[in-house]
Write a protein that holds these residues in place. Structure first.
Motif, PDB file in Angstrom:
ATOM      1  N   ARG A  87      30.241  56.837  66.178  1.00 21.92           N
ATOM      2  CA  ARG A  87      30.790  56.778  64.821  1.00 21.92           C
ATOM      3  C   ARG A  87      30.540  55.379  64.277  1.00 21.92           C
ATOM      4  N   THR A  88      29.982  55.329  63.085  1.00 19.42           N
ATOM      5  CA  THR A  88      29.610  54.051  62.499  1.00 19.42           C
ATOM      6  C   THR A  88      30.074  53.967  61.055  1.00 19.42           C
ATOM      7  N   ARG A  89      30.236  52.734  60.596  1.00 20.04           N
ATOM      8  CA  ARG A  89      30.567  52.439  59.208  1.00 20.04           C
ATOM      9  C   ARG A  89      29.381  51.674  58.633  1.00 20.04           C
ATOM     10  N   TRP A  90      28.973  52.012  57.427  1.00 23.83           N
ATOM     11  CA  TRP A  90      27.847  51.369  56.744  1.00 23.83           C
ATOM     12  C   TRP A  90      28.310  50.906  55.377  1.00 23.83           C
ATOM     13  N   ILE A  91      27.977  49.681  55.016  1.00 25.22           N
ATOM     14  CA  ILE A  91      28.287  49.154  53.683  1.00 25.22           C
ATOM     15  C   ILE A  91      26.993  48.639  53.077  1.00 25.22           C
ATOM     16  N   PHE A  92      26.731  49.058  51.845  1.00 19.31           N
ATOM     17  CA  PHE A  92      25.486  48.719  51.162  1.00 19.31           C
ATOM     18  C   PHE A  92      25.748  47.871  49.932  1.00 19.31           C
ATOM     19  N   THR A  93      24.880  46.883  49.713  1.00 19.06           N
ATOM     20  CA  THR A  93      24.855  46.107  48.479  1.00 19.06           C
ATOM     21  C   THR A  93      23.561  46.475  47.775  1.00 19.06           C
ATOM     22  N   VAL A  94      23.683  46.989  46.553  1.00 19.11           N
ATOM     23  CA  VAL A  94      22.518  47.435  45.797  1.00 19.11           C
ATOM     24  C   VAL A  94      22.221  46.418  44.700  1.00 19.11           C
ATOM     25  N   ALA A  95      20.963  45.981  44.649  1.00 13.36           N
ATOM     26  CA  ALA A  95      20.528  44.984  43.662  1.00 13.36           C
ATOM     27  C   ALA A  95      20.408  45.622  42.276  1.00 13.36           C
ATOM     28  N   ASP A  96      20.248  44.765  41.267  1.00 15.88           N
ATOM     29  CA  ASP A  96      20.123  45.236  39.884  1.00 15.88           C
ATOM     30  C   ASP A  96      18.951  46.187  39.704  1.00 15.88           C
ATOM     31  N   ASP A  97      17.913  46.049  40.531  1.00 15.04           N
ATOM     32  CA  ASP A  97      16.739  46.921  40.391  1.00 15.04           C
ATOM     33  C   ASP A  97      16.922  48.270  41.099  1.00 15.04           C
ATOM     34  N   GLY A  98      18.121  48.502  41.650  1.00 16.31           N
ATOM     35  CA  GLY A  98      18.406  49.783  42.275  1.00 16.31           C
ATOM     36  C   GLY A  98      18.006  49.881  43.733  1.00 16.31           C
ATOM     37  N   ARG A  99      17.528  48.767  44.301  1.00 17.73           N
ATOM     38  CA  ARG A  99      17.152  48.776  45.720  1.00 17.73           C
ATOM     39  C   ARG A  99      18.241  48.095  46.545  1.00 17.73           C
ATOM     40  N   ILE A 100      18.220  48.348  47.824  1.00 16.83           N
ATOM     41  CA  ILE A 100      19.259  47.817  48.715  1.00 16.83           C
ATOM     42  C   ILE A 100      18.939  46.371  49.080  1.00 16.83           C
ATOM     43  N   ALA A 101      19.859  45.477  48.732  1.00 18.09           N
ATOM     44  CA  ALA A 101      19.693  44.056  49.020  1.00 18.09           C
ATOM     45  C   ALA A 101      20.263  43.694  50.392  1.00 18.09           C
ATOM     46  N   ARG A 102      21.276  44.458  50.826  1.00 20.37           N
ATOM     47  CA  ARG A 102      21.898  44.182  52.122  1.00 20.37           C
ATOM     48  C   ARG A 102      22.598  45.441  52.606  1.00 20.37           C
ATOM     49  N   PHE A 103      22.543  45.640  53.917  1.00 13.20           N
ATOM     50  CA  PHE A 103      23.401  46.659  54.515  1.00 13.20           C
ATOM     51  C   PHE A 103      24.032  46.093  55.771  1.00 13.20           C
ATOM     52  N   GLU A 104      25.242  46.559  56.023  1.00 11.72           N
ATOM     53  CA  GLU A 104      25.982  46.145  57.207  1.00 11.72           C
ATOM     54  C   GLU A 104      26.449  47.404  57.916  1.00 11.72           C
ATOM     55  N   THR A 105      26.328  47.390  59.226  1.00 18.92           N
ATOM     56  CA  THR A 105      26.767  48.538  60.018  1.00 18.92           C
ATOM     57  C   THR A 105      27.603  48.044  61.198  1.00 18.92           C
ATOM     58  N   GLU A 106      28.525  48.883  61.625  1.00 15.39           N
ATOM     59  CA  GLU A 106      29.371  48.562  62.780  1.00 15.39           C
ATOM     60  C   GLU A 106      29.926  49.853  63.334  1.00 15.39           C
ATOM     61  N   GLN A 107      30.389  49.789  64.556  1.00 17.65           N
ATOM     62  CA  GLN A 107      31.047  50.959  65.116  1.00 17.65           C
ATOM     63  C   GLN A 107      32.370  51.158  64.390  1.00 17.65           C
ATOM     64  N   ALA A 108      32.718  52.407  64.176  1.00 15.35           N
ATOM     65  CA  ALA A 108      33.943  52.735  63.430  1.00 15.35           C
ATOM     66  C   ALA A 108      35.037  53.177  64.392  1.00 15.35           C
TER      67      ALA A 108
END
Length: 108
Positions: A87-108
């Motif tokens: 089980r994992t948690r994912w958090i995404f930061t989306v840039a102004d151009d609609g692409r992913i600038a950063r993602f973070e994942t960890e066990q949930a």
């Protein structure tokens, strides 16, 4: 209950999950913004190395169970040939151009 990938709210996150599950490296790279970064369990990692080891060479797969923050935070069962399923948690930061600038994942 699993959320169908096509029903994920955020278009960038939907494209990310679609590319992971299709083992589509080219599609995956296209959804990342230039200079994109990522972290695993709170530590920044080398993006190219991490995606090779955790997704593409090990047949990574995401089954999304829940989304929040407008679809930019996921709770998912992630599996690959190295670690099996977790089980994992994912958090995404989306840039102004609609692409992913950063993602973070960890066990949930």
């Amino acid at each position: 209950m699993t959320i169908q990938t096509a029903r994920l709210s955020d278009p960038a996150v939907r494209a990310f999950v679609t590319a992971v599950n299709a083992h589509d490296r080219e599609g995956f790279m296209q959804i990342l913004a230039p200079g994109a970064t990522m972290a695993d369990d709170g530590s920044d990692r080398d993006l190219a190395e991490w995606i090779e080891q955790e997704i593409f060479s090990t047949h990574g797969h995401m089954e999304v169970d829940n989304e929040s923050r407008g679809g930019r935070a996921l709770l998912a069962r992630y599996s690959n040939d190295t670690w099996g399923e977790m089980r994992t948690r994912w958090i995404f930061t989306v840039a102004d151009d609609g692409r992913i600038a950063r993602f973070e994942t960890e066990q949930a």
